[in-house]
Design an enzyme around this catalytic site. Structure first.
Site, PDB file in Angstrom:
ATOM      1  N   GLY A 142      53.901 -17.770  12.222  1.00  0.00           N
ATOM      2  CA  GLY A 142      55.302 -17.464  10.879  1.00  0.00           C
ATOM      3  C   GLY A 142      56.435 -17.376  10.823  1.00  0.00           C
ATOM      4  N   ASP A 143      57.511 -16.290   9.807  1.00  0.00           N
ATOM      5  CA  ASP A 143      58.387 -17.154   8.941  1.00  0.00           C
ATOM      6  C   ASP A 143      59.691 -16.308   9.955  1.00  0.00           C
ATOM      7  OD1 ASP A 143      57.062 -14.360   8.143  1.00  0.00           O
ATOM      8  OD2 ASP A 143      58.561 -14.044   6.371  1.00  0.00           O
ATOM      9  N   ARG A 188      49.418 -20.478  14.916  1.00  0.00           N
ATOM     10  CA  ARG A 188      49.782 -20.079  13.737  1.00  0.00           C
ATOM     11  C   ARG A 188      51.312 -19.693  14.370  1.00  0.00           C
ATOM     12  NH1 ARG A 188      52.484 -15.198  10.696  1.00  0.00           N
ATOM     13  NH2 ARG A 188      52.255 -15.472   8.955  1.00  0.00           N
ATOM     14  N   THR A 212      60.722  -9.984   5.834  1.00  0.00           N
ATOM     15  CA  THR A 212      59.209  -9.360   5.868  1.00  0.00           C
ATOM     16  C   THR A 212      58.278  -9.949   5.185  1.00  0.00           C
ATOM     17  OG1 THR A 212      58.396  -7.745   6.681  1.00  0.00           O
ATOM     18  CG2 THR A 212      59.931  -7.260   5.317  1.00  0.00           C
ATOM     19  N   GLY A 213      57.140  -9.966   5.871  1.00  0.00           N
ATOM     20  CA  GLY A 213      56.227 -10.200   4.479  1.00  0.00           C
ATOM     21  C   GLY A 213      55.432 -11.206   5.197  1.00  0.00           C
ATOM     22  N   GLY A 273      54.227 -14.491   5.988  1.00  0.00           N
ATOM     23  CA  GLY A 273      54.778 -15.289   6.466  1.00  0.00           C
ATOM     24  C   GLY A 273      54.280 -16.723   6.462  1.00  0.00           C
ATOM     25  N   THR A 331      57.378  -7.218  10.377  1.00  0.00           N
ATOM     26  CA  THR A 331      57.858  -6.992  11.156  1.00  0.00           C
ATOM     27  C   THR A 331      59.209  -6.497  10.930  1.00  0.00           C
ATOM     28  OG1 THR A 331      57.632  -9.641  10.516  1.00  0.00           O
ATOM     29  CG2 THR A 331      58.637  -9.223  12.020  1.00  0.00           C
TER      30      THR A 331
HETATM   31  C1  SD4 Z   1      54.595 -12.908   9.892  1.00  0.00           C
HETATM   32  N1  SD4 Z   1      55.724 -12.364   8.454  1.00  0.00           N
HETATM   33  O1  SD4 Z   1      53.433 -13.651  10.823  1.00  0.00           O
HETATM   34  C2  SD4 Z   1      55.202 -12.066   9.694  1.00  0.00           C
HETATM   35  C3  SD4 Z   1      54.573 -10.495   9.370  1.00  0.00           C
HETATM   36  C4  SD4 Z   1      55.635  -9.941   8.528  1.00  0.00           C
HETATM   37  O2  SD4 Z   1      57.700 -10.132   8.064  1.00  0.00           O
HETATM   38  O3  SD4 Z   1      55.996  -8.902   8.909  1.00  0.00           O
HETATM   39  N2  SD4 Z   1      56.329 -10.983   8.952  1.00  0.00           N
HETATM   40  O4  SD4 Z   1      53.894 -13.675   8.749  1.00  0.00           O
END
Ligand code: SD4
Length: 340
Positions: free
Chosen positions: A233-234, A231, A254-255, A257, A203
Site C-alpha cells: 500500500g501507501d 500487494r 493513513t487510509g 492506500g 496504519t
Molecule cells: C494500506 N494505508 O496499506 C494502509 C492501511 C492504512 O493508513 O491504514 N493505512 O492501505
C-alpha cells in the site's frame, strides 16, 4: 490597547518565548496513545527523532494496534500477514522501507536497518526477510489464532467477500478465488466491489521533531485485509505514507492506500508547508487533491511544521483522531478533526 500588548508581552516571557519553536514534539495518526507516549519518552530524554519514530511505532507492532499494525492482522488471500513500513530522516533525506515483509514482526526496525546498514531505500517480500535474517531479526510466523479465524470466516463462511479483484471471471462477487477451488484462476471479465472501512485501514503514521530540531517520520501497517498476495500500500512509499524534511517539517498519511499512493499526500503536505501553508491547510490540500478524483476514498493526513505547529485533515469518515505530545503536556493527548 497598551494594556493588552503589555499583557501579551508578559505572557510571552512567562510561558514560552513567542518565537520559540514548540519542540520536541510528536504527532501520531489515530488514537495510538501508547506508541505516542513511547516516542515522547525517547524525545524527552534527548533521543533522536528517528529513534522516537522507530521505538514508538514498534510499540504498536508489539501491541498489534487495532489489528491493523504488526503480526496477526489483515491476513491476505492466502491467510498470511505481511508487513509494510517506512522510516525517513529529514536531516539526511535518507529512507528505509520494507514492503510485503514476511515472517518478521519488527517491520519498522527492519526499515531502519535498511536505512542505516545499506545503500538501498526499499526492500520487499521474501528477500527483505532474507535481509532481516542477516541483520539478526528472528524469523517467525505472523499468523495467530485470531488471524487464522478471521481468514477462515472470510474464506469459508463469507465465500471470500469482499475481495480486491476486478473485471475477472469467474465473478469474484460469487466465487472464492484462485487459491481455493479454481485450478485455472481468474480471467478478465466482470467487476467486484471492495469494502474499504476504518478497520481495513488504520496504519500508524508518526512525525517527530527532536531537541536538535531534526525531523523524522515513519509508518507501520499490515496493510489491507484479504489483499491479493504481494500487494503493497501507501505506507512504505516515501512521500505517500510519510515524508520528512528538516527545512520544513513532516507529514504522514493513513487510509485507502491503493488510492492514496497515487497522490503522494505526505510529500504534498510538506511542499504546501514549504510554500507557507499552515500544517492544517497543508493537510487539507493533500486530502482534497485525492478527493477531487476519488470522492469516496477514506483517508487522513497529519502534518507537523518544523516550529512545532501541527494540523490534520481527513475524508470519508466523520472525524479523525490523532495523538500529540509536546512539552506542554504530562500525557499524550488525543485530538480530533472533522472530515470533509
Ligand atoms: C494500506 N494505508 O496499506 C494502509 C492501511 C492504512 O493508513 O491504514 N493505512 O492501505
Amino acid at each position: 490597547m497598551k494594556k493588552l500588548l503589555f499583557g501579551l508581552l508578559i505572557a510571552c516571557f512567562q510561558y514560552v518565548k513567542c518565537d520559540d519553536p514548540n519542540i520536541p514534539i510528536v504527532i501520531t495518526t489515530w488514537n495510538f496513545l501508547n506508541s505516542t507516549t513511547k516516542a515522547w519518552e525517547v524525545l524527552n530524554a534527548g533521543g533522536s527523532a528517528l529513534d522516537a519514530v522507530e521505538q514508538g511505532a514498534s510499540v504498536c507492532e508489539e501491541q498489534q494496534c487495532d489489528g491493523t499494525v504488526g503480526y496477526g492482522g489483515s491476513p491476505d488471500e492466502n491467510g498470511e500477514t505481511t508487513l509494510d513500513a517506512l522510516i525517513m530522516d529529514g536531516k539526511t533525506m535518507n529512507v528505509g522501507a520494507v514492503g510485503a515483509l514476511r515472517q518478521v514482526k519488527n517491520a519498522i526496525s527492519v526499515a531502519r536497518h535498511i536505512l542505516e546498514h545499506s545503500y538501498h531505500s526499499f526492500l520487499v517480500g521474501e528477500l527483505a526477510t532474507q535481509f532481516a535474517e542477516e541483520m539478526g531479526f528472528p524469523i517467525e510466523s505472523l499468523t495467530t489464532p485470531k488471524s487464522k479465524n478471521l481468514w477462515k470466516k472470510w474464506h469459508n463462511e463469507d465465500n471470500c467477500q469482499p475481495n480486491f479483484w476486478m473485471k475477472v471471471t469467474p465473478d469474484p462477487k460469487k466465487y472464492c478465488g484462485p487459491y481455493s477451488k479454481s485450478e485455472k484462476g481468474y480471467h478478465q471479465a466482470s467487476t467486484s466491489d471492495v469494502k474499504v472501512d476504518r478497520y481495513n485501514h488504520d496504519t500508524i503514521g508518526m512525525v517527530a521533531i527532536d531537541k536538535n530540531g531534526d525531523v523524522g517520520a515513519g509508518t507501520s501497517t499490515n496493510g489491507a485485509k484479504f489483499k491479493i498476495p504481494g500487494r503493497i500500500g501507501d505506507s512504505p512509499i516515501p512521500g505517500a505514507g510519510a515524508y520528512a524534511d528538516n527545512a520544513v517539517g513532516g507529514a504522514s498519511a493513513t487510509g485507502d492506500g491503493d488510492v492514496m499512493l497515487r497522490f503522494l499526500p505526505s510529500f504534498l503536505a510538506v511542499e504546501e508547508m514549504r510554500r507557507g501553508a499552515s500544517p492544517t491547510a497543508a493537510a487539507e490540500t493533500a486530502v482534497a487533491r485525492i478527493a477531487e478524483h476519488y470522492p469516496d476514498f477514506m483517508g487522513a493526513v497529519v502534518a507537523l511544521a518544523k516550529d512545532g505547529r501541527y494540523g490534520a485533515a481527513c475524508h470519508g469518515i466523520h472525524q479523525f483522531p490523532f495523538v500529540v505530545h509536546d512539552l506542554t503536556q504530562d500525557k499524550s493527548r488525543t485530538e480530533h478533526v472533522l472530515c470533509s
